[in-house]
Design an enzyme around this catalytic site. Structure first.
Site, mmCIF file in Angstrom:
data_model
loop_
_atom_site.group_PDB
_atom_site.id
_atom_site.type_symbol
_atom_site.label_atom_id
_atom_site.label_comp_id
_atom_site.label_asym_id
_atom_site.label_seq_id
_atom_site.Cartn_x
_atom_site.Cartn_y
_atom_site.Cartn_z
ATOM 1 N N SER A 43 23.375 -3.028 64.767
ATOM 2 C CA SER A 43 23.481 -4.531 64.791
ATOM 3 C C SER A 43 24.544 -4.616 66.166
ATOM 4 C CB SER A 43 24.150 -5.123 63.683
ATOM 5 O OG SER A 43 23.280 -5.085 62.741
ATOM 6 N N THR A 64 9.103 -15.666 66.125
ATOM 7 C CA THR A 64 9.585 -15.988 67.707
ATOM 8 C C THR A 64 10.850 -15.064 67.709
ATOM 9 O OG1 THR A 64 8.747 -18.205 67.307
ATOM 10 C CG2 THR A 64 10.335 -17.943 69.048
ATOM 11 N N CYS A 100 30.192 -6.793 53.531
ATOM 12 C CA CYS A 100 29.087 -7.105 52.477
ATOM 13 C C CYS A 100 29.482 -7.032 50.986
ATOM 14 C CB CYS A 100 27.953 -6.160 52.827
ATOM 15 S SG CYS A 100 27.063 -6.431 54.275
ATOM 16 N N HIS A 116 26.488 -7.204 66.739
ATOM 17 C CA HIS A 116 27.795 -7.900 66.638
ATOM 18 C C HIS A 116 29.004 -6.758 66.413
ATOM 19 C CE1 HIS A 116 28.200 -7.947 62.127
ATOM 20 N NE2 HIS A 116 26.907 -7.721 62.143
#
Length: 390
Positions: free
Chosen positions: A200, A241, A322, A202
């Protein structure tokens, strides 16, 4: 004391250069990358391909092996579920590790209910796997080995080169969750034969909501069906998209990411001072190879929740973001044979290139003062001091 952010393994501050690269695709060039019939759509499409090339250059792989997804959790789900479905005729056996991220473990638990057999490799007290045990666990019906590059809680780094070479020798796919590794450590996919990899943006000062799925091009193509069906975006692997600005930011963040020697110096300073000035503290995984930015420290006979509440100006965590809010001790620490008491007393510090030495010094002083205050009022600490408990 000003705000000190030491929770970079959860997420990191977006780099100003990354934000600047994204802004045009949020304001002026906001076209749909699939709308190549007009100029604005072509600009968006070209920007995505530039980002794809940046990622490929950084990882030493080909652009057609790079796919943009919403993040590592999606990549993990796509790979584990997809491989289990596509390779069911070959076998229904997957090997992973007890200290994997919850995204892996939760998905494996779902697959088990569907008849897939999962082998969960143990780790030693330093968080390290046994490569011989991994080799012995690979069977004729093993379809995938899923072992992360670096642990998000302890920072312990697994030997991905050796794992990848072993899996290649055994003709088994190797999937690596490299979420905490990429952007902090160098990774060359030309020399390290990982088959599938995800991470990821970030985690290395890119935007949230975008990540990478790498699938190696092989003479016998790796079969992973789409998790999200729709259009033909990303070679038909992921419908929807494309998030142009986020993808541009992902490419830029990885392009400028590099190892920062000062981070390890600051982490070592933190550990050295904490262990010297605060009694009954120790670092999890300290004898293993670890990420330069990560330190998971146990403050014995103090609840980590109480310690963090007493440090409102310092951003820390008890492990994986998480898993925050769970009442159970860290599954990573439990796998490392840490007692429940010590697991509930552990706090993770994770630094970044934006962390300053003055912040580390201030955080240390605050920790020393706060721990002393809590222990002074603690009946448990008094029992320990009186020799009534260990």
């Amino acid at each position: 004391m000003s705000w000190i952010y030491l929770d970079n393994n959860a997420t990191s501050k977006i780099d100003p250069a990354v934000l600047e690269s994204m802004l045009p695709y949020l304001q002026e060039s906001y076209g749909n990358a699939s709308s190549v019939q007009h100029r604005m759509g072509r600009e968006a499409n070209q920007a995505i391909e530039v980002a794809r090339q940046q990622v490929a250059n950084k990882l030493s792989c080909r652009t057609n092996e790079i796919f943009f997804v919403s993040g590592a959790t999606e990549g993990i789900n796509m790979v584990l579920r997809g491989v289990a479905e596509a390779y069911r005729r070959k076998g229904q056996h997957i090997i992973t590790c007890r200290t994997e991220h919850k995204a892996v473990l939760s998905t494996c638990a779902i697959l088990e209910k569907r008849g897939v057999e999962i082998t969960y490799l143990p780790v030693d007290e330093h968080g390290q796997i046994d490569l011989q045990l991994l080799e012995d666990s690979i069977r004729a019906d093993t379809i995938l080995v899923s072992i992360m590059a670096a642990n998000n809680e302890s920072g312990v780094i697994h030997p991905v080169d050796e794992i990848a070479a072993l899996c290649r020798r055994k003709d088994v796919l190797y999937f690596c969750d490299a979420t905490q590794y990429v952007g902090k450590q160098d990774l060359n996919l030309e020399t390290t034969p990982i088959d599938i990899l995800t991470f990821s943006a970030h985690k290395f000062h890119g935007p949230k909501g975008v990540g990478i799925l790498y699938i190696r091009r092989k003479s016998k193509p790796i079969q992973i069906p789409a998790l999200i069906s729709g259009g033909k975006q990303e070679q038909g692997l992921r419908g929807g998209t494309l998030q142009v600005a986020n993808i541009v930011g992902c490419g830029k963040a990885l392009d400028i990411a590099k190892q920062q020697p000062h981070i390890r110096n600051y982490r070592d300073l933190l550990e050295r001072e904490v262990l010297a000035r605060i009694p009954q503290t120790f670092v999890h995984g300290s004898k293993a190879k670890r990420l330069d930015n990560t330190s998971f420290i146990a403050f014995r006979h103090i609840k980590s929740a109480e310690l963090m509440t007493s440090l409102p100006d310092v951003a820390l965590s008890t492990g994986s973001a998480c898993a925050s809010g769970l009442l159970d001790p860290s599954h990573v620490l439990k796998a490392m044979q840490v007692s429940d008491e010590d697991a509930f007393s552990s706090v993770r510090f994770s630094l970044s290139k934006f962390t300053e030495q003055s912040e580390i010094s201030s955080a240390i002083d605050e920790l020393v003062h706060t721990v002393e205050q809590i222990r002074t009022l603690s009946p448990v600490w008094k029992l320990f001091k009186d020799g009534l408990i260990d």
